[in-house]
Design an enzyme around this catalytic site. Sequence first.
Site, PDB file in Angstrom:
ATOM      1  N   GLY A 144     -19.196 -28.636  90.100  1.00  0.00           N
ATOM      2  CA  GLY A 144     -20.133 -29.728  89.484  1.00  0.00           C
ATOM      3  C   GLY A 144     -19.734 -31.071  89.530  1.00  0.00           C
ATOM      4  O   GLY A 144     -20.414 -32.210  89.504  1.00  0.00           O
ATOM      5  N   ASP A 164     -20.427 -30.266  81.013  1.00  0.00           N
ATOM      6  CA  ASP A 164     -20.009 -29.200  79.879  1.00  0.00           C
ATOM      7  C   ASP A 164     -19.094 -28.251  80.316  1.00  0.00           C
ATOM      8  O   ASP A 164     -19.078 -27.119  80.697  1.00  0.00           O
ATOM      9  CB  ASP A 164     -21.275 -28.397  79.354  1.00  0.00           C
ATOM     10  CG  ASP A 164     -21.093 -27.416  78.305  1.00  0.00           C
ATOM     11  OD1 ASP A 164     -20.091 -27.359  77.815  1.00  0.00           O
ATOM     12  OD2 ASP A 164     -21.983 -26.557  78.050  1.00  0.00           O
TER      13      ASP A 164
HETATM   14  C1  LIG Z   1     -19.450 -23.951  78.843  1.00  0.00           C
HETATM   15  S1  LIG Z   1     -20.147 -23.035  80.243  1.00  0.00           S
HETATM   16  C2  LIG Z   1     -21.712 -24.010  80.355  1.00  0.00           C
HETATM   17  C3  LIG Z   1     -22.700 -23.817  79.367  1.00  0.00           C
HETATM   18  C4  LIG Z   1     -24.019 -24.526  79.836  1.00  0.00           C
HETATM   19  N1  LIG Z   1     -23.637 -25.771  80.004  1.00  0.00           N
HETATM   20  C5  LIG Z   1     -24.947 -24.294  78.454  1.00  0.00           C
HETATM   21  O1  LIG Z   1     -24.976 -25.120  77.754  1.00  0.00           O
HETATM   22  O2  LIG Z   1     -25.701 -23.439  78.426  1.00  0.00           O
HETATM   23  C6  LIG Z   1     -19.267 -23.898  81.421  1.00  0.00           C
HETATM   24  C7  LIG Z   1     -19.566 -23.197  82.792  1.00  0.00           C
HETATM   25  O3  LIG Z   1     -19.177 -23.866  83.896  1.00  0.00           O
HETATM   26  C8  LIG Z   1     -18.743 -22.983  84.868  1.00  0.00           C
HETATM   27  N2  LIG Z   1     -17.513 -23.937  85.647  1.00  0.00           N
HETATM   28  C9  LIG Z   1     -16.373 -23.693  85.526  1.00  0.00           C
HETATM   29  N3  LIG Z   1     -15.749 -24.776  86.455  1.00  0.00           N
HETATM   30  C10 LIG Z   1     -16.915 -25.155  87.235  1.00  0.00           C
HETATM   31  C11 LIG Z   1     -17.016 -26.287  88.181  1.00  0.00           C
HETATM   32  N4  LIG Z   1     -15.948 -27.052  88.454  1.00  0.00           N
HETATM   33  N5  LIG Z   1     -18.315 -26.694  88.592  1.00  0.00           N
HETATM   34  C12 LIG Z   1     -19.242 -25.904  88.070  1.00  0.00           C
HETATM   35  N6  LIG Z   1     -19.304 -24.977  87.144  1.00  0.00           N
HETATM   36  C13 LIG Z   1     -18.300 -24.636  86.713  1.00  0.00           C
HETATM   37  C14 LIG Z   1     -18.293 -21.847  84.290  1.00  0.00           C
HETATM   38  O4  LIG Z   1     -18.505 -20.702  85.068  1.00  0.00           O
HETATM   39  C15 LIG Z   1     -19.310 -21.668  83.241  1.00  0.00           C
HETATM   40  O5  LIG Z   1     -20.366 -20.879  83.306  1.00  0.00           O
END
Ligand SMILES: C[S@@+](CC[C@H](N)C(=O)[O-])C[C@H]1O[C@@H](n2cnc3c(N)ncnc32)[C@H](O)[C@@H]1O
Length: 279
Positions: A144, A164
Site C-alpha cells: 500500500g 491503516d
Molecule cells: C489493520 S489491518 C487493515 C484493516 C482495515 N483498514 C479496516 O479498517 O478494516 C492491516 C492490513 O494491512 C495488511 N498489510 C500489511 N502490510 C501491508 C502493506 N505493506 N501493504 C498493504 N497491506 C498490508 C495486512 O495484511 C492487514 O490486512
Amino acid sequence: MNYRHAFHAGNFADVLKHVVLVETLGRLMAKESPLLYLDTHAGRGTYPLDDIAMQRGGEFRTGILPVLAAARPPAALCRYLELVRQTGAVDGVLRSYPGSPQIAQAMLRADDRAACCELAPLEADALRELMRGDRRIAVHERDGYEALGALVPPAEKRGLVLIDPPYEDPLEFDRLAKTLMAAHRRWPTGVYATWYPITRGGGAERYLALMRTSGLRRLLAVELMLRRADSPVGLNGAGMLLINPPFRLDEALGEAVDWLAATLGDGNGRGRVEVLVGE
Ligand SMILES: C[S@@+](CC[C@H](N)C(=O)[O-])C[C@H]1O[C@@H](n2cnc3c(N)ncnc32)[C@H](O)[C@@H]1O
C-alpha cells in the site's frame, strides 16, 4: 507478515477509525464532484463474528457491541452505526463487522472510485470476492505504501487516503511518516487519515512530534484513550492523524470521542481532538 485483522476487528480502535472514516468521507461528499477513496492497508473487507479468529480474539465484545447497545449516541456516531447495521446485522443482530473498504463501498456515489490495497494474498482474495461486480472499486494485491506513490494525485483531484498499517514492524511509524510526506508533496490537497496505536513507549508521541515539525500544515489528531497512557496493559488508546481535515470535522468528533471514552473506558478514559498545526 503474521497480522490478521480478524483477531481485532470491531474493537474500540476500529470503532474510532471507522467513525473518523465515515465523518470525513461524508463531509467530502457534501460536494458533488467525484472523489477517490484510497485504502492502503485494506484488509479482507468484512469480518463474520462467528469466524474462529473473531471468536478467539473477541475484541468486538468490548468495542462495537457495547457501542451498538448504548442509549443515545452522539450525532457523529449515528451514520457510522447505521452503516454497521446496514452491512452486518440480520434481524437486529450483528453477524459481521465491516472493514474500511466495505464501509466506504456503502458510502460511495455512482461516479466515485475506490482503490483498495492489501498485501496478504488470502485477505486480498477475500476482498476481491466481496467487491466483485462493483466497477467503482479496484482491489490491488500490492504494498500500500508503494501504491500510494503511484496512485496519487488522482484524476478526480479530490479524495481521501486511509493508511491503516498493522504496526508489527518497529519501523512502521518511520515508514508511515516518510510515505506520507512524499505523498503530500505529490498531492498536497488530498485528505489523509492515518491510524496509530497508543501503547506505553510505543512511539505515537514521537510520530506526532515528527509530523508537527514536518512543515506540513492543517494537521488534526483525534484520540480515544480507554485507560491511562502509561498503563502496561497493551493497547491503551488509538489515534487518527489527519492532514487537510474537512471543515468542522474537529467539532463533530470531539463529542464522539468523549462519549466513546466514557462508554468504553475504565474510568480513566478520555477523548482528545487537537489541531496540531493550523492553516
Ligand atoms: C489493520 S489491518 C487493515 C484493516 C482495515 N483498514 C479496516 O479498517 O478494516 C492491516 C492490513 O494491512 C495488511 N498489510 C500489511 N502490510 C501491508 C502493506 N505493506 N501493504 C498493504 N497491506 C498490508 C495486512 O495484511 C492487514 O490486512
